[in-house]
Design a protein around this motif. Structure first.
Motif, PDB file in Angstrom:
ATOM      1  N   PRO A 141       0.841  -1.193   0.000  1.00 41.21           N
ATOM      2  CA  PRO A 141       0.000   0.000   0.000  1.00 41.21           C
ATOM      3  C   PRO A 141       0.878   1.246   0.000  1.00 41.21           C
ATOM      4  CG  PRO A 141      -0.159  -1.169   2.111  1.00 41.21           C
ATOM      5  CD  PRO A 141       0.697  -1.982   1.203  1.00 41.21           C
ATOM      6  N   ALA A 142       0.421   2.243  -0.688  1.00 41.30           N
ATOM      7  CA  ALA A 142       1.168   3.500  -0.750  1.00 41.30           C
ATOM      8  C   ALA A 142       1.111   4.196   0.602  1.00 41.30           C
ATOM      9  CB  ALA A 142       0.570   4.397  -1.827  1.00 41.30           C
ATOM     10  N   ARG A 143       2.210   4.845   0.941  1.00 36.40           N
ATOM     11  CA  ARG A 143       2.228   5.642   2.178  1.00 36.40           C
ATOM     12  C   ARG A 143       1.371   6.868   1.990  1.00 36.40           C
ATOM     13  NH1 ARG A 143       7.355   5.525   5.762  1.00 36.40           N
ATOM     14  NH2 ARG A 143       6.083   7.095   6.705  1.00 36.40           N
ATOM     15  N   ARG A 144       0.697   7.263   3.043  1.00 35.90           N
ATOM     16  CA  ARG A 144      -0.132   8.462   2.966  1.00 35.90           C
ATOM     17  C   ARG A 144       0.766   9.681   3.075  1.00 35.90           C
ATOM     18  NH1 ARG A 144      -5.435   7.907   6.597  1.00 35.90           N
ATOM     19  NH2 ARG A 144      -6.227   9.346   5.096  1.00 35.90           N
ATOM     20  N   SER A 145       0.575  10.602   2.188  1.00 34.14           N
ATOM     21  CA  SER A 145       1.354  11.829   2.244  1.00 34.14           C
ATOM     22  C   SER A 145       0.765  12.746   3.306  1.00 34.14           C
ATOM     23  CB  SER A 145       1.315  12.536   0.887  1.00 34.14           C
ATOM     24  OG  SER A 145      -0.002  13.004   0.630  1.00 34.14           O
ATOM     25  N   ALA A 146       1.533  13.776   3.666  1.00 27.25           N
ATOM     26  CA  ALA A 146       1.042  14.737   4.660  1.00 27.25           C
ATOM     27  C   ALA A 146      -0.249  15.384   4.178  1.00 27.25           C
ATOM     28  CB  ALA A 146       2.102  15.801   4.937  1.00 27.25           C
ATOM     29  N   GLY A 167       2.485  17.380  11.144  1.00 24.11           N
ATOM     30  CA  GLY A 167       3.848  16.940  10.869  1.00 24.11           C
ATOM     31  C   GLY A 167       4.585  16.457  12.101  1.00 24.11           C
ATOM     32  N   VAL A 168       3.980  16.560  13.267  1.00 29.66           N
ATOM     33  CA  VAL A 168       4.635  16.180  14.517  1.00 29.66           C
ATOM     34  C   VAL A 168       4.559  14.655  14.678  1.00 29.66           C
ATOM     35  CG1 VAL A 168       4.608  16.443  17.023  1.00 29.66           C
ATOM     36  CG2 VAL A 168       4.053  18.397  15.567  1.00 29.66           C
ATOM     37  N   PRO A 169       5.712  13.989  14.852  1.00 27.30           N
ATOM     38  CA  PRO A 169       5.688  12.529  15.016  1.00 27.30           C
ATOM     39  C   PRO A 169       4.797  12.105  16.190  1.00 27.30           C
ATOM     40  CG  PRO A 169       7.940  13.298  14.678  1.00 27.30           C
ATOM     41  CD  PRO A 169       7.079  14.526  14.863  1.00 27.30           C
ATOM     42  N   GLY A 170       3.957  11.106  15.933  1.00 28.34           N
ATOM     43  CA  GLY A 170       3.081  10.571  16.966  1.00 28.34           C
ATOM     44  C   GLY A 170       1.722  11.222  17.034  1.00 28.34           C
ATOM     45  N   LEU A 213      -7.380  15.658  18.480  1.00 30.26           N
ATOM     46  CA  LEU A 213      -5.999  15.395  18.096  1.00 30.26           C
ATOM     47  C   LEU A 213      -5.446  14.454  19.153  1.00 30.26           C
ATOM     48  CD1 LEU A 213      -4.881  18.997  17.190  1.00 30.26           C
ATOM     49  CD2 LEU A 213      -4.619  16.995  15.707  1.00 30.26           C
ATOM     50  N   ARG A 214      -4.671  13.480  18.714  1.00 28.84           N
ATOM     51  CA  ARG A 214      -4.126  12.488  19.643  1.00 28.84           C
ATOM     52  C   ARG A 214      -2.617  12.386  19.483  1.00 28.84           C
ATOM     53  NH1 ARG A 214      -9.173  10.723  18.385  1.00 28.84           N
ATOM     54  NH2 ARG A 214     -10.345   9.634  20.001  1.00 28.84           N
ATOM     55  N   TYR A 215      -1.959  12.092  20.591  1.00 23.63           N
ATOM     56  CA  TYR A 215      -0.547  11.755  20.575  1.00 23.63           C
ATOM     57  C   TYR A 215      -0.443  10.323  21.078  1.00 23.63           C
ATOM     58  CZ  TYR A 215       4.323  11.336  21.772  1.00 23.63           C
ATOM     59  OH  TYR A 215       5.615  10.884  21.856  1.00 23.63           O
ATOM     60  N   GLN A 216       0.000   9.430  20.217  1.00 22.19           N
ATOM     61  CA  GLN A 216       0.103   8.005  20.532  1.00 22.19           C
ATOM     62  C   GLN A 216      -1.173   7.493  21.209  1.00 22.19           C
ATOM     63  OE1 GLN A 216       3.824   7.391  22.594  1.00 22.19           O
ATOM     64  NE2 GLN A 216       4.989   7.749  20.725  1.00 22.19           N
ATOM     65  N   ASP A 247       2.866  18.453  24.898  1.00 22.49           N
ATOM     66  CA  ASP A 247       4.002  18.175  25.797  1.00 22.49           C
ATOM     67  C   ASP A 247       3.537  17.411  27.036  1.00 22.49           C
ATOM     68  OD1 ASP A 247       5.717  19.421  24.020  1.00 22.49           O
ATOM     69  OD2 ASP A 247       5.767  21.317  25.141  1.00 22.49           O
ATOM     70  N   PHE A 248       2.362  17.765  27.562  1.00 23.08           N
ATOM     71  CA  PHE A 248       1.796  17.074  28.723  1.00 23.08           C
ATOM     72  C   PHE A 248       1.472  15.628  28.363  1.00 23.08           C
ATOM     73  CE2 PHE A 248      -1.969  16.532  31.723  1.00 23.08           C
ATOM     74  CZ  PHE A 248      -1.180  16.342  32.848  1.00 23.08           C
ATOM     75  N   ALA A 249       0.924  15.413  27.175  1.00 25.46           N
ATOM     76  CA  ALA A 249       0.615  14.052  26.722  1.00 25.46           C
ATOM     77  C   ALA A 249       1.903  13.241  26.546  1.00 25.46           C
ATOM     78  CB  ALA A 249      -0.174  14.081  25.415  1.00 25.46           C
ATOM     79  N   ARG A 250       2.936  13.875  26.029  1.00 22.94           N
ATOM     80  CA  ARG A 250       4.225  13.190  25.845  1.00 22.94           C
ATOM     81  C   ARG A 250       4.817  12.754  27.177  1.00 22.94           C
ATOM     82  NH1 ARG A 250       6.439  17.569  21.699  1.00 22.94           N
ATOM     83  NH2 ARG A 250       6.045  16.484  19.730  1.00 22.94           N
ATOM     84  N   ALA A 251       4.594  13.550  28.210  1.00 21.97           N
ATOM     85  CA  ALA A 251       5.167  13.269  29.525  1.00 21.97           C
ATOM     86  C   ALA A 251       4.398  12.191  30.278  1.00 21.97           C
ATOM     87  CB  ALA A 251       5.205  14.550  30.361  1.00 21.97           C
TER      88      ALA A 251
END
Length: 141
Positions: free
Chosen positions: A9-14, A48-51, A66-69, A133-137
């Protein structure tokens, strides 16, 4: 003889992610609502932010989130930006008149969730970045 292997499958572009995010937000609210458009711009800025993953759409809690991991850190609810921040930061923002504790229509404010006042002049990207940043922590999933 035709190949028996399936193509990868093709990767989804931004831009594909951005289109999916905007489409899912259209499920939440229709029309040229300036608050929704502002939120769409915020989604675009964070894609564009990883995760970070875009809103999933559909129905129910978190459809515009919006979700982070997998952890929700920002969402648009009833025309207001809602972010998850440390309790002390949330309390300071409420005391300064920039928002209220978020209530998901269950009668009880959700801990660490701020519903930004529509009249607040705070920068949405800065607040969403704080929430990210809070979600990352948070604890690893």
């Amino acid at each position: 003889m035709p190949s028996t292997t399936s193509p990868r499958p093709a990767r989804r572009s931004a831009s594909c992610w951005l289109s999916a995010a905007r489409a899912s937000l259209n499920d939440v609210a229709e029309g040229a609502d300036p608050v929704r458009l502002r939120y769409e711009d915020l989604v675009d800025q964070l894609m564009g932010v990883p995760g970070v993953t875009p809103p999933r759409g559909g129905s129910g809690f978190g459809r515009s989130a919006l979700r982070y991991q997998g952890r929700i850190f920002a969402m648009l609810v009833r025309g207001q930006l809602v972010v998850k921040l440390p309790a002390s930061r949330m309390t300071a923002l409420i005391r300064s008149g920039n928002g209220t504790a978020f209530d998901a229509n269950k009668g009880t404010p959700m801990r660490e969730w701020l519903s930004l006042d529509p009249g607040s002049e705070l920068d949405w990207l800065a607040l969403a970045t704080e929430a990210l940043d809070f979600a990352r922590a948070g604890p690893a999933r």
